[in-house]
Design an enzyme around this catalytic site. Structure first.
Site, short mmCIF file in Angstrom:
data_model
loop_
_atom_site.label_atom_id
_atom_site.label_comp_id
_atom_site.label_asym_id
_atom_site.label_seq_id
_atom_site.Cartn_x
_atom_site.Cartn_y
_atom_site.Cartn_z
NE ARG A 112 27.58 9.41 33.15
CZ ARG A 112 28.10 9.52 31.93
NH1 ARG A 112 29.23 10.18 31.75
NH2 ARG A 112 27.50 8.98 30.90
CG HIS A 153 26.62 3.79 29.75
ND1 HIS A 153 25.61 4.60 30.24
CD2 HIS A 153 27.35 4.57 28.92
CE1 HIS A 153 25.74 5.81 29.73
NE2 HIS A 153 26.79 5.82 28.92
CD GLN A 177 26.08 5.19 24.39
OE1 GLN A 177 26.24 6.22 25.00
NE2 GLN A 177 25.93 5.16 23.07
CG ASP A 200 33.84 2.78 25.78
OD1 ASP A 200 33.98 4.01 25.61
OD2 ASP A 200 33.49 2.28 26.88
CB CYS A 207 29.34 4.94 23.89
SG CYS A 207 30.97 4.68 24.60
NE ARG A 221 23.13 7.61 25.59
CZ ARG A 221 23.87 8.04 26.63
NH1 ARG A 221 25.03 8.62 26.45
NH2 ARG A 221 23.46 7.84 27.88
N1 NVA Z 1 33.68 3.25 29.30
C1 NVA Z 1 33.51 4.69 29.26
C2 NVA Z 1 32.15 5.04 28.76
C3 NVA Z 1 31.91 6.51 28.59
C4 NVA Z 1 30.54 6.82 28.07
C5 NVA Z 1 33.75 5.26 30.66
O1 NVA Z 1 33.22 4.71 31.62
O2 NVA Z 1 34.47 6.25 30.76
N1 CP Z 2 28.20 8.19 25.86
C1 CP Z 2 28.12 8.88 27.01
O1 CP Z 2 27.63 8.39 28.04
O2 CP Z 2 28.58 10.15 26.92
P1 CP Z 2 28.78 11.17 28.13
O3 CP Z 2 29.87 10.61 29.01
O4 CP Z 2 29.17 12.46 27.46
O5 CP Z 2 27.49 11.28 28.89
#
Ligand code: NVA
Ligand code: CP
Length: 314
Positions: free
Chosen positions: A108, A135, A138, A231, A272, A300
């Protein structure tokens, strides 16, 4: 034709067919039922899995960790402060070292290029746990939740409201167009998705029988929706854009009025998570009877486990 994903990386749903995506969702549904029945097949016994996190995470980190332990594997959490990745050591070198020691790597972070390099140089399956662009794990959880609620994925009218060019909007558009969904993004024009990605997804939709509509008119976009999804307005790493985003995205908040504008009393609300209540969604909607966000969060774990088992399991 039976699906075999052994040895494959999972970097984006662009690399997966509709049949393969449905296979992973169905495997996750099966693993969920087995876990609830207390059956653990230990499909990853003796494996070691690296979990690299440049950005914070609750769901993704916990899903990979629990997925590993349920399946008999050892997870090793490596935060950006623990390792040299891209600082004192090139991504290529870190990838080659980890590939000698681990049987799979989750990443990540910021750049999609990093997760691609890890896959190219490590020689083991690499899983994208979120980048600035995508992502994909997800989306599997989202599609699993849809299949549980509606019994199918194809043909579902899926409306995404909000930041139309972030990782979730991209990943959902890729997945939905592959699966033959009727996919809508409602967003201000300044936050429309990248034109090249839209073109690519239109080509997937043509093949799958899906549709893609991008509109700035929330009321028009949500008509007949089975799913309304949103989101955060400010993704990780974009914190300096907060004021500008709130100003431009306010009309795209998911609230009772928008849910009612679907004209469908069975519309479900998805997110998400993590959610910023009273920004992209009201407390009333996320806590209301249409919200399935915690089923989605639980899924998830089952879907991430399915990806690991399918690509790096016995
Ligand atoms: N768009 C958000 C998704 C978090 C799961 C981010 O990248 O922060
Ligand atoms: N939805 C998601 O990716 O959550 P986290 O950022 O907590 O991993």
């Amino acid at each position: 034709m039976s699906v075999n994903l052994k040895g494959r990386s999972f970097l984006t749903l662009k690399d997966y067919t509709a049949e393969e995506i449905e296979y992973l969702v169905d495997l996750a549904i099966d693993l969920k039922a087995k876990k609830k029945a207390g059956i653990f097949e230990k499909n990853m016994e003796g494996k070691n899995i690296a979990l690299i996190f440049e950005k914070p995470s609750t769901r993704t980190r916990c899903s990979f960790t629990i997925g590993c332990i349920d399946e008999g594997a050892h997870p090793e959490y490596l935060s950006k402060d623990d390792i040299q990745l891209g600082h004192k050591e090139t991504v290529e070198d870190t990838a080659r070292v980890l590939g000698r020691m681990f049987d799979g790597i989750e990443f990540r972070g910021f750049s999609q290029e990093t997760v691609e390099k890890l896959a190219k140089y490590s020689g083991v399956p690499v899983w994208n746990g979120l980048t600035d662009e995508d992502h994909p794990t997800q989306v599997l959880a989202d599609f699993m939740t849809i299949k549980e609620k509606f019994g199918k994925i194809k043909g579902i009218k899926f409306v995404y409201a909000g930041d139309g060019r972030n990782n979730m909007a991209n990943a959902l558009m890729i997945g939905a167009s592959k699966m033959g969904m009727d996919f809508v993004i409602i967003a201000p024009e300044s936050l429309y998705p990248d034109e090249k990605l839209v073109e690519l997804c239109r080509s997937y939709a043509k093949e799958s029988g899906g549709e893609i509509l991008i509109t700035s008119d929330p009321k028009e976009g949500v008509k007949g929706a089975d799913v309304i999804y949103t989101d955060v307005w400010v993704s990780m790493g974009e914190e300096e854009k907060a004021a500008e985003r709130i100003a431009v995205l306010r009309p795209y908040q998911v609230n009772r009025e928008l849910m009612e504008a679907t004209g469908n009393k069975n519309t479900i609300f998805m997110h998400c998570l993590p959610a910023v209540r009273e920004k992209e969604v009201t407390n009333e909607v996320i806590e209301g009877p249409s919200s399935v966000v915690f089923d989605e969060a639980e899924n998830r774990m089952h879907t991430i486990k399915a990806v690991m088992v399918a690509t790096a399991g016995k």
